[in-house]
Write a protein that holds these residues in place. Sequence first.
Motif, PDB file in Angstrom:
ATOM      1  N   ALA A  17       0.834  -1.206   0.000  1.00 50.63           N
ATOM      2  CA  ALA A  17       0.000   0.000   0.000  1.00 50.63           C
ATOM      3  C   ALA A  17       0.867   1.253   0.000  1.00 50.63           C
ATOM      4  CB  ALA A  17      -0.935  -0.009   1.214  1.00 50.63           C
ATOM      5  N   VAL A  18       1.896   1.267   0.823  1.00 52.30           N
ATOM      6  CA  VAL A  18       2.793   2.426   0.876  1.00 52.30           C
ATOM      7  C   VAL A  18       3.511   2.598  -0.459  1.00 52.30           C
ATOM      8  CG1 VAL A  18       4.900   3.318   1.946  1.00 52.30           C
ATOM      9  CG2 VAL A  18       3.074   2.400   3.369  1.00 52.30           C
ATOM     10  N   SER A  19       3.916   1.504  -1.078  1.00 51.55           N
ATOM     11  CA  SER A  19       4.587   1.584  -2.384  1.00 51.55           C
ATOM     12  C   SER A  19       3.677   2.211  -3.428  1.00 51.55           C
ATOM     13  CB  SER A  19       5.011   0.186  -2.850  1.00 51.55           C
ATOM     14  OG  SER A  19       5.947  -0.362  -1.964  1.00 51.55           O
ATOM     15  N   PHE A  20       2.405   1.772  -3.476  1.00 55.15           N
ATOM     16  CA  PHE A  20       1.467   2.349  -4.437  1.00 55.15           C
ATOM     17  C   PHE A  20       1.229   3.828  -4.174  1.00 55.15           C
ATOM     18  CE2 PHE A  20      -0.071  -2.038  -5.427  1.00 55.15           C
ATOM     19  CZ  PHE A  20       0.188  -1.975  -6.792  1.00 55.15           C
ATOM     20  N   LEU A  21       1.134   4.215  -2.918  1.00 60.77           N
ATOM     21  CA  LEU A  21       0.958   5.629  -2.592  1.00 60.77           C
ATOM     22  C   LEU A  21       2.160   6.451  -3.043  1.00 60.77           C
ATOM     23  CD1 LEU A  21      -0.652   5.474   0.953  1.00 60.77           C
ATOM     24  CD2 LEU A  21      -1.689   6.384  -1.124  1.00 60.77           C
ATOM     25  N   LEU A  22       3.347   5.951  -2.798  1.00 60.52           N
ATOM     26  CA  LEU A  22       4.550   6.674  -3.217  1.00 60.52           C
ATOM     27  C   LEU A  22       4.655   6.777  -4.731  1.00 60.52           C
ATOM     28  CD1 LEU A  22       7.158   5.304  -0.665  1.00 60.52           C
ATOM     29  CD2 LEU A  22       6.156   7.594  -0.740  1.00 60.52           C
ATOM     30  N   ILE A  23       4.317   5.709  -5.421  1.00 54.09           N
ATOM     31  CA  ILE A  23       4.342   5.740  -6.890  1.00 54.09           C
ATOM     32  C   ILE A  23       3.325   6.757  -7.405  1.00 54.09           C
ATOM     33  CG2 ILE A  23       3.777   4.412  -8.969  1.00 54.09           C
ATOM     34  CD1 ILE A  23       5.014   1.965  -7.500  1.00 54.09           C
ATOM     35  N   GLY A  24       2.102   6.729  -6.857  1.00 53.68           N
ATOM     36  CA  GLY A  24       1.070   7.681  -7.280  1.00 53.68           C
ATOM     37  C   GLY A  24       1.476   9.115  -6.991  1.00 53.68           C
ATOM     38  N   PHE A  25       2.036   9.351  -5.822  1.00 50.56           N
ATOM     39  CA  PHE A  25       2.490  10.691  -5.466  1.00 50.56           C
ATOM     40  C   PHE A  25       3.611  11.137  -6.399  1.00 50.56           C
ATOM     41  CE2 PHE A  25       5.183  13.566  -2.893  1.00 50.56           C
ATOM     42  CZ  PHE A  25       4.266  14.581  -2.699  1.00 50.56           C
ATOM     43  N   GLY A  26       4.529  10.232  -6.707  1.00 46.39           N
ATOM     44  CA  GLY A  26       5.633  10.559  -7.619  1.00 46.39           C
ATOM     45  C   GLY A  26       5.135  10.904  -9.011  1.00 46.39           C
ATOM     46  N   ILE A  27       4.149  10.179  -9.489  1.00 42.87           N
ATOM     47  CA  ILE A  27       3.583  10.456 -10.816  1.00 42.87           C
ATOM     48  C   ILE A  27       2.932  11.841 -10.834  1.00 42.87           C
ATOM     49  CG2 ILE A  27       1.730   9.797 -12.413  1.00 42.87           C
ATOM     50  CD1 ILE A  27       2.412   6.860 -11.722  1.00 42.87           C
ATOM     51  N   LEU A  28       2.160  12.152  -9.800  1.00 43.57           N
ATOM     52  CA  LEU A  28       1.505  13.463  -9.744  1.00 43.57           C
ATOM     53  C   LEU A  28       2.515  14.598  -9.594  1.00 43.57           C
ATOM     54  CD1 LEU A  28      -1.569  12.747  -7.453  1.00 43.57           C
ATOM     55  CD2 LEU A  28      -1.575  13.193  -9.913  1.00 43.57           C
ATOM     56  N   LEU A  29       3.538  14.372  -8.789  1.00 44.47           N
ATOM     57  CA  LEU A  29       4.513  15.416  -8.509  1.00 44.47           C
ATOM     58  C   LEU A  29       5.411  15.708  -9.711  1.00 44.47           C
ATOM     59  CD1 LEU A  29       5.607  17.258  -6.266  1.00 44.47           C
ATOM     60  CD2 LEU A  29       7.222  15.441  -5.708  1.00 44.47           C
ATOM     61  N   PHE A  30       5.826  14.666 -10.394  1.00 40.32           N
ATOM     62  CA  PHE A  30       6.797  14.837 -11.473  1.00 40.32           C
ATOM     63  C   PHE A  30       6.191  14.745 -12.868  1.00 40.32           C
ATOM     64  CE2 PHE A  30       9.282  13.207  -7.863  1.00 40.32           C
ATOM     65  CZ  PHE A  30      10.094  14.318  -7.684  1.00 40.32           C
ATOM     66  N   LYS A  31       4.878  14.719 -12.953  1.00 45.77           N
ATOM     67  CA  LYS A  31       4.202  14.657 -14.243  1.00 45.77           C
ATOM     68  C   LYS A  31       4.407  15.977 -14.979  1.00 45.77           C
ATOM     69  CE  LYS A  31      -0.372  14.408 -16.196  1.00 45.77           C
ATOM     70  NZ  LYS A  31      -1.783  14.429 -15.895  1.00 45.77           N
ATOM     71  N   PRO A  32       4.967  15.908 -16.164  1.00 49.06           N
ATOM     72  CA  PRO A  32       5.145  17.155 -16.919  1.00 49.06           C
ATOM     73  C   PRO A  32       3.771  17.713 -17.332  1.00 49.06           C
ATOM     74  CG  PRO A  32       5.867  15.272 -18.221  1.00 49.06           C
ATOM     75  CD  PRO A  32       5.463  14.763 -16.880  1.00 49.06           C
ATOM     76  N   SER A  33       3.621  18.983 -17.169  1.00 47.02           N
ATOM     77  CA  SER A  33       2.358  19.622 -17.508  1.00 47.02           C
ATOM     78  C   SER A  33       2.362  19.961 -18.995  1.00 47.02           C
ATOM     79  CB  SER A  33       2.197  20.893 -16.672  1.00 47.02           C
ATOM     80  OG  SER A  33       1.004  21.530 -16.998  1.00 47.02           O
ATOM     81  N   SER A  34       1.392  19.410 -19.740  1.00 47.91           N
ATOM     82  CA  SER A  34       1.329  19.653 -21.178  1.00 47.91           C
ATOM     83  C   SER A  34       0.530  20.920 -21.491  1.00 47.91           C
ATOM     84  CB  SER A  34       0.695  18.458 -21.880  1.00 47.91           C
ATOM     85  OG  SER A  34      -0.593  18.227 -21.357  1.00 47.91           O
ATOM     86  N   GLU A  35      -0.322  21.303 -20.588  1.00 52.48           N
ATOM     87  CA  GLU A  35      -1.085  22.519 -20.829  1.00 52.48           C
ATOM     88  C   GLU A  35      -0.609  23.626 -19.899  1.00 52.48           C
ATOM     89  OE1 GLU A  35      -5.023  21.894 -18.211  1.00 52.48           O
ATOM     90  OE2 GLU A  35      -4.822  20.492 -19.906  1.00 52.48           O
ATOM     91  N   LYS A  36      -0.476  24.796 -20.443  1.00 53.72           N
ATOM     92  CA  LYS A  36      -0.019  25.931 -19.669  1.00 53.72           C
ATOM     93  C   LYS A  36      -1.226  26.593 -19.038  1.00 53.72           C
ATOM     94  CE  LYS A  36       3.501  29.351 -20.114  1.00 53.72           C
ATOM     95  NZ  LYS A  36       4.370  30.062 -21.014  1.00 53.72           N
ATOM     96  N   GLN A  37      -1.147  26.774 -17.727  1.00 53.63           N
ATOM     97  CA  GLN A  37      -2.256  27.424 -17.055  1.00 53.63           C
ATOM     98  C   GLN A  37      -2.107  28.931 -17.191  1.00 53.63           C
ATOM     99  OE1 GLN A  37      -2.233  26.045 -13.042  1.00 53.63           O
ATOM    100  NE2 GLN A  37      -3.256  24.125 -13.551  1.00 53.63           N
ATOM    101  N   SER A  38      -3.217  29.571 -17.416  1.00 54.54           N
ATOM    102  CA  SER A  38      -3.188  31.031 -17.514  1.00 54.54           C
ATOM    103  C   SER A  38      -4.271  31.615 -16.611  1.00 54.54           C
ATOM    104  CB  SER A  38      -3.419  31.482 -18.965  1.00 54.54           C
ATOM    105  OG  SER A  38      -4.681  31.033 -19.401  1.00 54.54           O
ATOM    106  N   ILE A  39      -4.006  32.817 -16.191  1.00 58.18           N
ATOM    107  CA  ILE A  39      -4.941  33.507 -15.319  1.00 58.18           C
ATOM    108  C   ILE A  39      -5.966  34.202 -16.205  1.00 58.18           C
ATOM    109  CG2 ILE A  39      -5.159  35.340 -13.593  1.00 58.18           C
ATOM    110  CD1 ILE A  39      -2.238  34.736 -12.847  1.00 58.18           C
TER     111      ILE A  39
END
Length: 156
Positions: free
Chosen positions: A120-142
């Motif tokens: 369970a901890v491994s899956f959480l760390l993998i999921g967190f790593g994917i979210l944290l280091f996922k390159p953003s393809s869309e640029k957010q604008s205000i």
Amino acid sequence: MTIESTVPIAWKINHTSLSLHHKNGCITLDAKQYALLMLFQHNSKKNITKQQIFDSLWQDKIVSEDAIYVAINNLRKTLGDDPKHLCYIKTVSGVGYRWIGPEFKRHTRLGYKSTHLAIAVSFLLIGFGILLFKPSSEKQSIPSDLIEPFNHARFI
């Protein structure tokens, strides 16, 4: 279950289940056997007096020396210690006893609950790593109507 052997077995101890493991099986210890074994392991190759055994196993209870003999013999029997060729516990005349066997290794096999927790901890760390280091393809604008309030709040 007891083992008969004239050669010390390479035991591994599981402190959680109070059991000894070796390549051919497993032996479950009772509380007194476990406490006596831990006393021997913590004082490996040293003489242990009867008083030390009393203090460790029975603390404030009054028991006779026969209780020690019974506890020692039960542990010897459980370990398969041959009275004619001792491998684990030696009687030291006039003093007490001494552990002459090998030190036990800690049994490291993960239990059912530990394995599931690790997964369970491994899956959480993998999921967190994917979210944290996922390159953003869309640029957010205000949005244009919030640019001025944003710039104003940024400098307050």
